[in-house]
Motif scaffolding. Sequence first.
Motif, short mmCIF file in Angstrom:
data_model
loop_
_atom_site.label_atom_id
_atom_site.label_comp_id
_atom_site.label_asym_id
_atom_site.label_seq_id
_atom_site.Cartn_x
_atom_site.Cartn_y
_atom_site.Cartn_z
N HIS A 276 51.19 54.28 29.85
CA HIS A 276 52.20 54.24 29.37
C HIS A 276 53.53 52.77 30.25
N ASN A 277 54.22 52.59 29.29
CA ASN A 277 55.08 50.96 29.73
C ASN A 277 56.88 51.32 28.82
N PRO A 278 57.51 51.88 29.35
CA PRO A 278 58.65 51.48 28.67
C PRO A 278 59.09 50.62 28.79
N ALA A 279 59.48 49.58 29.00
CA ALA A 279 59.06 47.83 29.03
C ALA A 279 58.74 47.76 27.70
N GLU A 280 57.48 47.90 27.57
CA GLU A 280 57.15 47.09 26.37
C GLU A 280 56.36 48.68 25.23
N ASP A 281 57.25 49.71 25.41
CA ASP A 281 57.64 50.56 23.83
C ASP A 281 56.44 51.24 24.18
N LEU A 282 55.40 51.30 24.76
CA LEU A 282 54.33 51.43 24.67
C LEU A 282 53.51 52.92 25.81
N ILE A 283 52.58 53.69 24.69
CA ILE A 283 51.99 55.29 25.55
C ILE A 283 50.68 54.88 24.66
N VAL A 284 49.99 55.01 25.27
CA VAL A 284 47.96 54.99 25.29
C VAL A 284 47.76 56.68 25.86
N ALA A 285 47.14 57.02 24.84
CA ALA A 285 46.90 58.77 25.06
C ALA A 285 45.62 58.91 24.10
N LEU A 286 44.67 60.42 25.29
CA LEU A 286 43.84 60.57 24.02
C LEU A 286 44.61 61.80 23.16
N VAL A 287 44.73 62.49 21.84
CA VAL A 287 44.56 63.52 21.37
C VAL A 287 43.66 64.31 21.21
N ARG A 288 43.84 66.06 21.29
CA ARG A 288 42.32 67.05 21.02
C ARG A 288 43.15 67.80 19.85
N ALA A 289 42.82 68.26 19.03
CA ALA A 289 43.00 68.83 18.05
C ALA A 289 41.69 69.95 17.43
N HIS B 236 56.67 56.22 10.88
CA HIS B 236 56.74 55.28 11.47
C HIS B 236 56.93 54.52 12.00
N GLN B 237 58.14 54.09 12.65
CA GLN B 237 58.74 53.32 12.81
C GLN B 237 58.99 52.24 13.45
N ILE B 238 57.29 51.64 14.58
CA ILE B 238 57.04 51.54 14.77
C ILE B 238 55.63 51.25 14.86
N ALA B 239 54.11 50.61 14.28
CA ALA B 239 53.04 50.27 14.37
C ALA B 239 52.26 51.79 15.69
N GLU B 240 51.25 52.22 15.08
CA GLU B 240 50.23 52.94 15.49
C GLU B 240 48.53 52.68 14.75
N GLU B 241 47.56 52.68 16.16
CA GLU B 241 46.38 52.40 15.69
C GLU B 241 45.92 53.76 15.95
N VAL B 242 44.90 54.04 15.66
CA VAL B 242 44.17 55.56 15.82
C VAL B 242 42.19 54.73 15.86
N PHE B 243 42.03 55.17 16.55
CA PHE B 243 40.19 55.51 17.15
C PHE B 243 40.25 56.89 17.39
N VAL B 244 39.12 57.36 16.34
CA VAL B 244 38.67 58.63 16.56
C VAL B 244 36.84 58.75 17.11
N LEU B 245 37.33 59.60 18.19
CA LEU B 245 35.92 59.54 18.83
C LEU B 245 35.10 60.39 18.82
N GLU B 246 35.68 61.73 18.63
CA GLU B 246 34.51 62.82 17.88
C GLU B 246 35.74 63.90 15.99
N SER C 119 59.38 55.51 22.97
CA SER C 119 60.05 55.56 21.95
C SER C 119 60.15 56.60 20.81
N GLU C 120 59.14 56.39 19.97
CA GLU C 120 59.07 56.83 18.79
C GLU C 120 58.37 58.87 19.31
#
Length: 206
Positions: A118-131, A142-152, A194-195
């Motif tokens: 995560h980088n507050p200066a760039e307003d960026l977070i990269v994370a793995l999410v498991r459901a 979404h106020q700002i673009a979101e990108e999602v890549f499915v792993l499993e 931030s979002e």
Amino acid sequence: MTNNSWSEEEQPWETLLGYLLETLDADERRAIENHLVDNPWLRTEGLETMRQLATQILESCAAEPPAKLRARLMSTIGQPSTIPPSPPEAIPYSTLSRARDGAWIPWQPGWMTRLLYHNPAEDLIVALVRAEPGASLPPHRHQIAEEVFVLEGDLTVGEERLGPGDYIRSEAGTTHTHNFTTTGCTILVRRSLSECRAEYPGKGAQ
């Protein structure tokens, strides 16, 4: 004037002088340029030595050298070399997250997240999410673009059902009314920090 790459007899001083005076043919120019690229000493100290020597020769000549030749050499002296520098060393990585070190944190009911970057200066977070199977997310915009890549597994975003290897980008202003998984999934998410914090206070990156 010594160098580990050549003996005194092998030093290409005459050719280097011709290179400075632009008297070499195309093949000779390529040959000396290859020497200059491969030999940092010759490219710096050697080339500068020959420039100074050529200047001294012109200044001390009893006969005035041809005007064009003199002008060409004098314009070369003091100018930076046009030979490309040696490739820089590779820039080391700035962030490393190993699988054995990551902590999975509860995010929403049935969802876990693991912060990668995560980088507050760039307003960026990269994370793995498991459901878990059957997990869903509430409608959101979404106020700002979101990108999602499915792993499993599988993930339904709006009307699109995604599987392993699928990627989706949701531009700013996109509203998601249906986000759920049937069999469970693991995804890589890149979105606004931030979002994320605003939607889920206390659950985003600290």
